[in-house]
Motif scaffolding. Structure first.
Motif, short mmCIF file in Angstrom:
data_model
loop_
_atom_site.label_atom_id
_atom_site.label_comp_id
_atom_site.label_asym_id
_atom_site.label_seq_id
_atom_site.Cartn_x
_atom_site.Cartn_y
_atom_site.Cartn_z
N ILE A 1 0.93 -1.06 0.09
CA ILE A 1 0.14 0.04 0.00
C ILE A 1 1.04 1.23 0.08
O ILE A 1 1.89 1.42 0.76
CB ILE A 1 -0.84 -0.05 1.30
N LEU A 2 0.47 2.13 -0.81
CA LEU A 2 1.40 3.63 -1.09
C LEU A 2 0.34 4.66 -0.37
O LEU A 2 -0.66 4.61 -0.54
CB LEU A 2 1.62 3.62 -2.45
N LEU A 3 0.84 5.18 0.73
CA LEU A 3 -0.04 6.18 1.36
C LEU A 3 0.82 7.37 1.65
O LEU A 3 1.93 7.52 1.90
CB LEU A 3 -0.68 5.60 2.56
N GLY A 4 -0.04 8.46 1.82
CA GLY A 4 0.72 9.75 2.01
C GLY A 4 -0.38 10.91 1.84
O GLY A 4 -1.48 10.89 1.82
N GLY A 5 0.33 12.20 1.59
CA GLY A 5 -0.55 13.47 1.26
C GLY A 5 0.09 14.61 2.09
O GLY A 5 1.10 14.26 2.50
N ALA A 6 -0.49 15.69 2.17
CA ALA A 6 -0.09 16.78 2.94
C ALA A 6 -0.06 16.67 4.26
O ALA A 6 -1.13 16.03 4.84
CB ALA A 6 -1.00 17.86 2.50
#
Length: 292
Positions: free
Chosen positions: A241-246
């Motif tokens: 799973i690739l996750l993240g953001g601001a």
């Protein structure tokens, strides 16, 4: 065991918890790291095999200040909420439930699925809402697998669960910059992770990857340093799973199923649940009491 490298800021090994014959591995929040982008809670559910007649029974319970995100690899969960939403989620679909000022939901294994015996394997995460959106109206969106974009390259298959990546954007409604994708890599395939999002991490569901010459086993959350261009190479067939953001504007208070930038708001939610002021879930007669 994973090592820190020039690209990796932190390695989190999730804590296993038994929820009554049903194991989850919790990667967020963790010591020294509350969030990755807006993701404040990240649980690997299973893989679990239920015998005939068994399943999950998460009775109605409340949330505020967040969105719950459910994504399955195997199995089925039947979702009900206080807005009247009532439907099963199956592998590849996404349930995005925005709690905002308050919602109540249950998650169960449906009778016909129980009768046959079943497996369950997936991810449940919570996304904290921006401080100015914590009190939005509650909402529920189910996006079927067929409506989530897939980006394919040599040995690489990326399904965008929420947000945008690799030139594709999911229809899932987000309230802040979000990166969330299900990635399958064949042995030898590489995935570039550009620095377009402030926070980025991968959670290895199965297989093994190599980054900067170091190999990393499954069931670990690898958090990358901001601004670096990263390449992840699978040494065997791998699912991640690739996750993240601001990064959100500040830390959050977490108590039970409540998330807020304000402690007094959590206290108000406790009092509201105790006093029965949250809306009920149609078709449900049980509920989880406020923890003592």
């Amino acid at each position: 065991m994973s090592m820190l490298t020039a690209s990796i800021e932190q390695v989190i090994v999730p804590r296993a918890r038994d929820l009554g014959g049903f194991e989850v591995r919790r990667a967020l929040p963790a010591a020294g790291r509350q969030m990755v982008g807006p993701f404040i809670f990240f649980d690997q559910m299973g893989p679990t095999e239920f015998i005939t007649g068994a399943g999950i029974d998460v009775r109605p319970h409340p949330h505020i200040g967040l969105a719950t995100v459910t994504y399955l690899y195997e199995g089925e969960i039947f979702h009900r909420d206080s807005l009247g939403s009532e439907l099963p989620i199956r592998p590849g679909d996404v349930n995005w439930m925005t709690a905002g000022r308050g919602i109540v939901h249950s998650e169960r294994t449906a009778g016909e699925v129980r009768a046959a015996g079943s497996r369950l394997f997936g991810i449940q995460s919570w996304v904290a809402l921006p401080a100015d959106k914590e009190e939005v109206d509650p909402g529920f969106v189910h996006v079927a697998a067929a409506n989530l974009p897939i980006v394919e390259a040599a040995g690489t298959r990326v399904r965008i669960i929420a947000g945008a990546a690799y030139g594709a954007a999911a229809p899932t409604p987000t309230l802040s910059d979000t990166l969330y994708a299900d990635v399958a890599l064949a042995a030898g395939a590489s995935l570039p992770i550009d620095p377009g999002h402030e926070d980025r991490a991968i959670y290895l569901m199965s297989g093994e990857v190599e980054i900067d010459g170091i190999r990393h086993p499954p069931m670990q959350l690898l958090i990358f340093r901001p601004g670096d261009r990263i390449t992840v190479t699978a040494t065997v067939d791998t699912r991640l799973i690739l996750l993240g953001g601001a990064t959100l504007e500040g830390p959050r208070h977490i108590w039970w199923n409540f998330v807020s930038s304000r402690k007094d708001r959590i206290d108000a939610a406790k009092a509201d649940w105790q006093a029965g002021r949250f809306a009920a879930v149609p078709g449900e007669t049980e509920f989880i009491p406020l923890p003592g």
